[in-house]
Design a protein around this motif. Structure first.
Motif, PDB file in Angstrom:
ATOM      1  N   LEU A  39       0.761  -1.398   0.622  1.00 62.05           N
ATOM      2  CA  LEU A  39      -0.248  -0.300  -0.150  1.00 62.05           C
ATOM      3  C   LEU A  39       0.806   1.535   0.092  1.00 62.05           C
ATOM      4  N   TYR A  67       1.546   6.520  -0.947  1.00 66.00           N
ATOM      5  CA  TYR A  67       1.069   5.881  -1.216  1.00 66.00           C
ATOM      6  C   TYR A  67       0.753   5.230  -2.503  1.00 66.00           C
ATOM      7  N   LEU A 107      -4.279   0.677  -3.217  1.00 66.54           N
ATOM      8  CA  LEU A 107      -5.525   1.615  -1.954  1.00 66.54           C
ATOM      9  C   LEU A 107      -6.497   1.341  -2.541  1.00 66.54           C
ATOM     10  N   THR A 158      -6.218   6.384   2.493  1.00 61.84           N
ATOM     11  CA  THR A 158      -5.507   6.782   3.371  1.00 61.84           C
ATOM     12  C   THR A 158      -5.002   6.745   4.767  1.00 61.84           C
ATOM     13  N   VAL A 192      -4.792   3.217   6.040  1.00 65.95           N
ATOM     14  CA  VAL A 192      -3.566   3.042   5.764  1.00 65.95           C
ATOM     15  C   VAL A 192      -2.494   3.269   8.204  1.00 65.95           C
TER      16      VAL A 192
END
Length: 128
Positions: free
Chosen positions: A107, A113, A118, A125, A128
């Motif tokens: 990821l 990123y 994703l 985000t 994560v």
């Protein structure tokens, strides 16, 4: 339904719930020692199903007269056996492994990123 019964619990229920919870906890410790920690790892779909199944059986067994503690522990033992058999099969039969195991998705790399990954994992985000 009367409000008094909604919030009430008698000493027999307290004892029954306590003994069932203790018995179930001890049984899970024994099963986990025998089969290993993978039982709760959630590395694959069958690991996740195992965790959800055990939670459901635990709730039913501890908070109800039926199933009994013995029936609940037997049901969990069956789940552990099924998971053990599936684990053996997935180690020995490679095509089966790809059906069962989740593919790892990177990821983030080098502080950045990976937006396509994703999106594929359906994550943001903040996840994560």
């Amino acid at each position: 339904m009367q409000w008094e019964t909604w919030f009430s619990i008698d000493s027999q229920q307290v004892l029954g719930i306590s003994l069932s919870a203790i018995g179930f906890y001890l049984g899970l410790m024994v099963f986990t020692r025998l089969m290993g920690l993978r039982s709760f790892s959630k590395l694959s779909s069958h690991d996740f199903a195992m965790t959800v199944g055990i939670g459901s059986i635990l709730a039913s067994t501890v908070l109800s007269d039926t199933p009994s503690l013995s029936q609940g522990l037997f049901a969990v033992a069956v789940l552990f056996v099924i998971q053990g058999v599936i684990s053996i099969i997935r180690r020995k039969v490679k095509p089966f492994k790809s059906l069962i195991d989740n593919q790892a998705i990177i990821l983030m790399a080098h502080g950045e990123y990976l937006w396509d990954n994703l999106k594929e994992a359906n994550l943001s985000t903040s996840d994560v």
